[in-house]
Design a protein around this motif. Structure first.
Motif, mmCIF file in Angstrom:
data_model
loop_
_atom_site.group_PDB
_atom_site.id
_atom_site.type_symbol
_atom_site.label_atom_id
_atom_site.label_comp_id
_atom_site.label_asym_id
_atom_site.label_seq_id
_atom_site.Cartn_x
_atom_site.Cartn_y
_atom_site.Cartn_z
ATOM 1 N N ILE A 87 -0.963 20.045 -3.703
ATOM 2 C CA ILE A 87 0.179 19.121 -3.789
ATOM 3 C C ILE A 87 -0.091 17.865 -2.966
ATOM 4 O O ILE A 87 0.202 16.738 -3.414
ATOM 5 C CB ILE A 87 1.465 19.826 -3.309
ATOM 6 C CG1 ILE A 87 1.830 20.956 -4.275
ATOM 7 C CG2 ILE A 87 2.616 18.834 -3.197
ATOM 8 C CD1 ILE A 87 3.017 21.776 -3.822
ATOM 9 N N VAL A 88 -0.653 18.034 -1.771
ATOM 10 C CA VAL A 88 -0.951 16.873 -0.924
ATOM 11 C C VAL A 88 -1.975 15.962 -1.594
ATOM 12 O O VAL A 88 -1.807 14.736 -1.648
ATOM 13 C CB VAL A 88 -1.458 17.341 0.454
ATOM 14 C CG1 VAL A 88 -1.943 16.152 1.276
ATOM 15 C CG2 VAL A 88 -0.360 18.079 1.196
ATOM 16 N N ILE A 89 -3.045 16.568 -2.114
ATOM 17 C CA ILE A 89 -4.084 15.768 -2.774
ATOM 18 C C ILE A 89 -3.530 15.087 -4.017
ATOM 19 O O ILE A 89 -3.800 13.901 -4.271
ATOM 20 C CB ILE A 89 -5.293 16.653 -3.124
ATOM 21 C CG1 ILE A 89 -5.946 17.187 -1.844
ATOM 22 C CG2 ILE A 89 -6.309 15.873 -3.945
ATOM 23 C CD1 ILE A 89 -7.052 18.184 -2.110
ATOM 24 N N SER A 90 -2.738 15.816 -4.810
ATOM 25 C CA SER A 90 -2.157 15.229 -6.009
ATOM 26 C C SER A 90 -1.215 14.084 -5.662
ATOM 27 O O SER A 90 -1.154 13.080 -6.386
ATOM 28 C CB SER A 90 -1.402 16.303 -6.801
ATOM 29 O OG SER A 90 -2.281 17.300 -7.266
ATOM 30 N N THR A 91 -0.474 14.229 -4.570
ATOM 31 C CA THR A 91 0.420 13.147 -4.148
ATOM 32 C C THR A 91 -0.375 11.901 -3.791
ATOM 33 O O THR A 91 0.040 10.768 -4.118
ATOM 34 C CB THR A 91 1.260 13.601 -2.940
ATOM 35 O OG1 THR A 91 2.021 14.759 -3.303
ATOM 36 C CG2 THR A 91 2.216 12.501 -2.498
ATOM 37 N N MET A 92 -1.508 12.073 -3.149
ATOM 38 C CA MET A 92 -2.356 10.928 -2.818
ATOM 39 C C MET A 92 -2.848 10.242 -4.081
ATOM 40 O O MET A 92 -2.808 9.000 -4.182
ATOM 41 C CB MET A 92 -3.543 11.386 -1.965
ATOM 42 C CG MET A 92 -3.161 11.915 -0.595
ATOM 43 S SD MET A 92 -4.580 12.543 0.343
ATOM 44 C CE MET A 92 -5.607 11.078 0.408
ATOM 45 N N PHE A 93 -3.283 11.027 -5.064
ATOM 46 C CA PHE A 93 -3.711 10.434 -6.330
ATOM 47 C C PHE A 93 -2.539 9.727 -7.015
ATOM 48 O O PHE A 93 -2.706 8.637 -7.578
ATOM 49 C CB PHE A 93 -4.284 11.513 -7.250
ATOM 50 C CG PHE A 93 -5.707 11.877 -6.959
ATOM 51 C CD1 PHE A 93 -6.733 10.973 -7.167
ATOM 52 C CD2 PHE A 93 -6.035 13.133 -6.470
ATOM 53 C CE1 PHE A 93 -8.051 11.298 -6.899
ATOM 54 C CE2 PHE A 93 -7.351 13.472 -6.196
ATOM 55 C CZ PHE A 93 -8.357 12.552 -6.410
ATOM 56 N N ALA A 94 -1.351 10.342 -6.970
ATOM 57 C CA ALA A 94 -0.181 9.748 -7.617
ATOM 58 C C ALA A 94 0.170 8.397 -7.005
ATOM 59 O O ALA A 94 0.493 7.439 -7.715
ATOM 60 C CB ALA A 94 1.009 10.697 -7.524
ATOM 61 N N LEU A 95 0.103 8.303 -5.677
ATOM 62 C CA LEU A 95 0.393 7.029 -5.019
ATOM 63 C C LEU A 95 -0.619 5.959 -5.400
ATOM 64 O O LEU A 95 -0.265 4.787 -5.584
ATOM 65 C CB LEU A 95 0.418 7.236 -3.501
ATOM 66 C CG LEU A 95 1.553 8.127 -2.970
ATOM 67 C CD1 LEU A 95 1.395 8.349 -1.468
ATOM 68 C CD2 LEU A 95 2.909 7.517 -3.286
ATOM 69 N N ILE A 96 -1.872 6.361 -5.522
ATOM 70 C CA ILE A 96 -2.898 5.400 -5.938
ATOM 71 C C ILE A 96 -2.652 4.947 -7.373
ATOM 72 O O ILE A 96 -2.746 3.745 -7.695
ATOM 73 C CB ILE A 96 -4.302 6.018 -5.793
ATOM 74 C CG1 ILE A 96 -4.605 6.299 -4.317
ATOM 75 C CG2 ILE A 96 -5.362 5.098 -6.382
ATOM 76 C CD1 ILE A 96 -5.905 7.030 -4.085
ATOM 77 N N VAL B 247 -1.789 1.095 -8.640
ATOM 78 C CA VAL B 247 -2.654 0.374 -9.570
ATOM 79 C C VAL B 247 -1.984 0.179 -10.933
ATOM 80 O O VAL B 247 -2.071 -0.899 -11.535
ATOM 81 C CB VAL B 247 -3.994 1.111 -9.724
ATOM 82 C CG1 VAL B 247 -4.893 0.401 -10.738
ATOM 83 C CG2 VAL B 247 -4.704 1.215 -8.383
ATOM 84 N N LEU B 248 -1.314 1.218 -11.413
ATOM 85 C CA LEU B 248 -0.745 1.190 -12.774
ATOM 86 C C LEU B 248 0.755 1.467 -12.743
ATOM 87 O O LEU B 248 1.274 2.124 -13.649
ATOM 88 C CB LEU B 248 -1.452 2.225 -13.652
ATOM 89 C CG LEU B 248 -2.967 2.082 -13.796
ATOM 90 C CD1 LEU B 248 -3.541 3.286 -14.518
ATOM 91 C CD2 LEU B 248 -3.320 0.799 -14.545
ATOM 92 N N GLY B 249 1.441 0.947 -11.745
ATOM 93 C CA GLY B 249 2.870 1.220 -11.611
ATOM 94 C C GLY B 249 3.695 0.883 -12.834
ATOM 95 O O GLY B 249 4.393 1.754 -13.387
ATOM 96 N N PRO B 250 3.648 -0.344 -13.320
ATOM 97 C CA PRO B 250 4.478 -0.703 -14.488
ATOM 98 C C PRO B 250 4.156 0.124 -15.734
ATOM 99 O O PRO B 250 5.062 0.532 -16.473
ATOM 100 C CB PRO B 250 4.141 -2.185 -14.698
ATOM 101 C CG PRO B 250 3.671 -2.658 -13.364
ATOM 102 C CD PRO B 250 2.953 -1.503 -12.758
ATOM 103 N N GLU B 251 2.884 0.361 -15.990
ATOM 104 C CA GLU B 251 2.498 1.121 -17.182
ATOM 105 C C GLU B 251 3.026 2.559 -17.098
ATOM 106 O O GLU B 251 3.491 3.121 -18.111
ATOM 107 C CB GLU B 251 0.978 1.135 -17.335
ATOM 108 C CG GLU B 251 0.365 -0.196 -17.760
ATOM 109 C CD GLU B 251 0.233 -1.161 -16.598
ATOM 110 O OE1 GLU B 251 0.602 -0.785 -15.468
ATOM 111 O OE2 GLU B 251 -0.236 -2.292 -16.825
ATOM 112 N N ILE B 252 2.945 3.182 -15.908
ATOM 113 C CA ILE B 252 3.392 4.566 -15.770
ATOM 114 C C ILE B 252 4.900 4.674 -15.934
ATOM 115 O O ILE B 252 5.406 5.554 -16.634
ATOM 116 C CB ILE B 252 2.952 5.136 -14.402
ATOM 117 C CG1 ILE B 252 1.415 5.243 -14.344
ATOM 118 C CG2 ILE B 252 3.572 6.514 -14.167
ATOM 119 C CD1 ILE B 252 0.898 5.719 -13.014
#
Length: 240
Positions: free
Chosen positions: A48-57, A61-66
């Motif tokens: 969960i911690v690692i996935s959260t880090m990827f999610a923030l990245i 980078v792709l905030g509007p698209e997501i």
């Protein structure tokens, strides 16, 4: 785990759950297990911690698209291949590459240490030691073990022995270390295996508290036991 029922829930799973597990699986594969890797709650929390880090990245980078993809399902329906490709890259490709890149130092350290300690032997790859992914020495010993005798010395000093044949069974990780030997043999106080116990239909041994568990080979001239014939000859071994 609840199956995602909407595109938004699927996106959440792809971004917040899967990357962490993929990262850990690749890291274990290339570097080996570390303390905590066999503990499921620890692995889940770490994922969960690692996935959260990827999610923030990804959001940076792709905030509007997501956010648009999560809110506008019609857009996703119109471009299913693009959505599938982006999800695959985000959930599997990026975590895999990251695990290899971030742990490259440990890989190089192992190779360099091998070259320094054994500069000549490293030329012959068959002489290299390697990390075994099997979780315990117990699994290494009994995975693909040949028929023979097993002798165990228990914590109280007593010995137990029997024939480990095709109808015997050894547990595997993460179950407790137990054995079923299809034919029990008498053992004296020194550990010498004697004759088969009359009327034996097998013996179950709880080896969690055993001090020693030995696997003894059968000599080439000895045959496997016949259910209606005499048992195999026991190896003439005393306590080692």
């Amino acid at each position: 785990m609840t199956i995602p029922s909407s595109v938004t829930q699927l996106l959440v799973m792809l971004v917040l759950v899967i990357p962490g597990f993929v990262y850990q699986a690749v890291r274990i594969r290339i570097v080996g297990r570390k303390p905590g890797d066999t503990d499921l709650p620890t692995r889940i929390l770490r994922a969960i911690v690692i996935s959260t880090m990827f999610a923030l990245i990804y959001l940076a980078v792709l905030g509007p698209e997501i956010t648009t993809a999560a809110q506008d399902q019609a857009q996703l329906a119109g471009h299913p291949r693009r959505f599938a490709l982006m999800s695959f890259v985000a959930a599997f490709v990026v975590p895999t590459i990251s695990a290899i890149a971030f742990n490259r130092g440990e890989i190089d350290l192992k190779v360099n240490r091998k070259l320094i300690l054994h500069p000549i032997k490293t030329i012959r790859s068959e002489e290299w030691t390697r990390y075994d992914l099997r979780p315990s020495a117990w699994d290494v010993a009994f995975q693909g073990a040949r028929v023979g005798f097993v002798r165990a010395r228990m914590a109280d000093g007593t010995w137990v022995a029997g024939y480990y044949g095709p109808n015997s069974y050894a547990s595997s990780h993460p179950d407790p270390q137990n054995l079923f030997l299809e034919l029990a043999f008498a053992v004296d106080s020194t550990g010498k295996i004697g004759e088969p116990i009359v009327g034996s239909a097998g013996v179950v041994i709880d080896c969690r508290n055993a001090l020693v568990v030995e696997l003894l080979k059968i000599e080439p001239e000895q045959a496997e036991p016949d259910p209606i014939g005499p048992p195999p000859q026991t190896p003439s071994l005393g306590a080692q």
